[in-house]
Write a protein that holds these residues in place. Structure first.
Motif, PDB file in Angstrom:
ATOM      1  N   GLU A 153       0.829  -1.236   0.116  1.00 56.55           N
ATOM      2  CA  GLU A 153      -0.065  -0.120   0.003  1.00 56.55           C
ATOM      3  C   GLU A 153       0.833   1.098   0.091  1.00 56.55           C
ATOM      4  O   GLU A 153       1.924   1.365   0.571  1.00 56.55           O
ATOM      5  CB  GLU A 153      -0.759  -0.135   1.144  1.00 56.55           C
ATOM      6  N   TRP A 154       0.633   2.250  -0.791  1.00 60.21           N
ATOM      7  CA  TRP A 154       1.162   3.331  -0.815  1.00 60.21           C
ATOM      8  C   TRP A 154       2.733   3.319  -1.507  1.00 60.21           C
ATOM      9  O   TRP A 154       3.484   3.809  -1.202  1.00 60.21           O
ATOM     10  CB  TRP A 154       1.458   4.380   0.457  1.00 60.21           C
ATOM     11  N   ASN A 197       3.752   4.118  -4.383  1.00 54.38           N
ATOM     12  CA  ASN A 197       4.199   5.149  -5.063  1.00 54.38           C
ATOM     13  C   ASN A 197       5.269   6.087  -4.266  1.00 54.38           C
ATOM     14  O   ASN A 197       6.216   6.644  -5.089  1.00 54.38           O
ATOM     15  CB  ASN A 197       3.358   6.108  -5.414  1.00 54.38           C
ATOM     16  N   TRP A 254       0.816  -3.361 -11.040  1.00 59.80           N
ATOM     17  CA  TRP A 254       0.122  -2.089 -10.174  1.00 59.80           C
ATOM     18  C   TRP A 254      -1.295  -2.080 -10.342  1.00 59.80           C
ATOM     19  O   TRP A 254      -1.949  -2.261 -11.279  1.00 59.80           O
ATOM     20  CB  TRP A 254       0.920  -0.859 -10.683  1.00 59.80           C
ATOM     21  N   ILE A 255      -2.036  -1.810  -9.091  1.00 57.23           N
ATOM     22  CA  ILE A 255      -3.372  -1.755  -8.962  1.00 57.23           C
ATOM     23  C   ILE A 255      -3.762  -0.325  -8.372  1.00 57.23           C
ATOM     24  O   ILE A 255      -3.364  -0.169  -7.443  1.00 57.23           O
ATOM     25  CB  ILE A 255      -3.612  -2.908  -7.811  1.00 57.23           C
ATOM     26  N   TYR A 256      -4.551   0.016  -9.294  1.00 63.05           N
ATOM     27  CA  TYR A 256      -4.967   1.415  -8.799  1.00 63.05           C
ATOM     28  C   TYR A 256      -6.521   1.516  -8.537  1.00 63.05           C
ATOM     29  O   TYR A 256      -7.435   0.842  -9.376  1.00 63.05           O
ATOM     30  CB  TYR A 256      -4.800   2.330 -10.194  1.00 63.05           C
ATOM     31  N   ILE A 257      -6.911   1.892  -7.453  1.00 65.30           N
ATOM     32  CA  ILE A 257      -8.393   1.963  -7.086  1.00 65.30           C
ATOM     33  C   ILE A 257      -8.649   3.246  -6.872  1.00 65.30           C
ATOM     34  O   ILE A 257      -8.114   4.284  -5.775  1.00 65.30           O
ATOM     35  CB  ILE A 257      -8.424   1.072  -5.779  1.00 65.30           C
ATOM     36  N   ASP A 258      -9.701   3.919  -7.406  1.00 68.38           N
ATOM     37  CA  ASP A 258     -10.208   5.390  -7.439  1.00 68.38           C
ATOM     38  C   ASP A 258     -11.846   5.220  -7.126  1.00 68.38           C
ATOM     39  O   ASP A 258     -12.521   4.397  -7.739  1.00 68.38           O
ATOM     40  CB  ASP A 258      -9.834   6.027  -8.860  1.00 68.38           C
ATOM     41  N   ARG A 308     -16.163   2.311  -6.703  1.00 64.40           N
ATOM     42  CA  ARG A 308     -14.775   2.363  -7.220  1.00 64.40           C
ATOM     43  C   ARG A 308     -14.337   1.834  -8.637  1.00 64.40           C
ATOM     44  O   ARG A 308     -14.933   0.813  -9.227  1.00 64.40           O
ATOM     45  CB  ARG A 308     -13.730   1.618  -6.283  1.00 64.40           C
ATOM     46  N   ILE A 359     -11.211  -0.068 -10.649  1.00 57.83           N
ATOM     47  CA  ILE A 359      -9.946  -0.806 -10.422  1.00 57.83           C
ATOM     48  C   ILE A 359      -9.248  -1.098 -11.795  1.00 57.83           C
ATOM     49  O   ILE A 359     -10.044  -1.559 -12.496  1.00 57.83           O
ATOM     50  CB  ILE A 359     -10.426  -2.087  -9.792  1.00 57.83           C
ATOM     51  N   GLU A 360      -8.097  -0.792 -11.695  1.00 59.00           N
ATOM     52  CA  GLU A 360      -7.154  -0.844 -12.714  1.00 59.00           C
ATOM     53  C   GLU A 360      -6.057  -1.358 -12.465  1.00 59.00           C
ATOM     54  O   GLU A 360      -5.310  -1.179 -11.622  1.00 59.00           O
ATOM     55  CB  GLU A 360      -6.849   0.562 -13.476  1.00 59.00           C
ATOM     56  N   LYS A 393      -2.366  -2.767 -13.876  1.00 61.15           N
ATOM     57  CA  LYS A 393      -1.236  -2.533 -14.949  1.00 61.15           C
ATOM     58  C   LYS A 393      -0.028  -3.267 -14.877  1.00 61.15           C
ATOM     59  O   LYS A 393       0.300  -3.721 -13.667  1.00 61.15           O
ATOM     60  CB  LYS A 393      -0.737  -1.052 -15.020  1.00 61.15           C
TER      61      LYS A 393
END
Length: 63
Positions: free
Chosen positions: A29-30, A32, A44-48, A58, A60-61, A63
């Motif tokens: 987590e975190w 970046n 990499w998993i992006y949750i917005d 949400r 979820i992407e 990459k």
């Protein structure tokens, strides 16, 4: 959770290599905050939040 990592030396002090390069799965987590140390093969998993759909949605992407 890399949220509290202040600098790269602290990352080495906690022995991150055992997690990143060991057998199995490691979720960070975190990530970046330590992106330069994440293995190049990492996913990499992006949750917005998707506020167009509502507060509880949400996107979820991976990459």
């Amino acid at each position: 959770d890399m949220y509290r990592i202040e600098d790269i030396d602290e990352l080495y002090n906690i022995g991150f290599e055992e997690y990143f390069y060991g057998d199995g799965v490691c979720l960070v987590e975190w990530a970046n905050k330590v992106a330069d140390e994440i293995p190049p093969t990492a996913k990499w998993i992006y949750i917005d939040k998707d506020l167009q759909r509502g507060e509880n949605f949400r996107t979820i992407e991976v990459k």
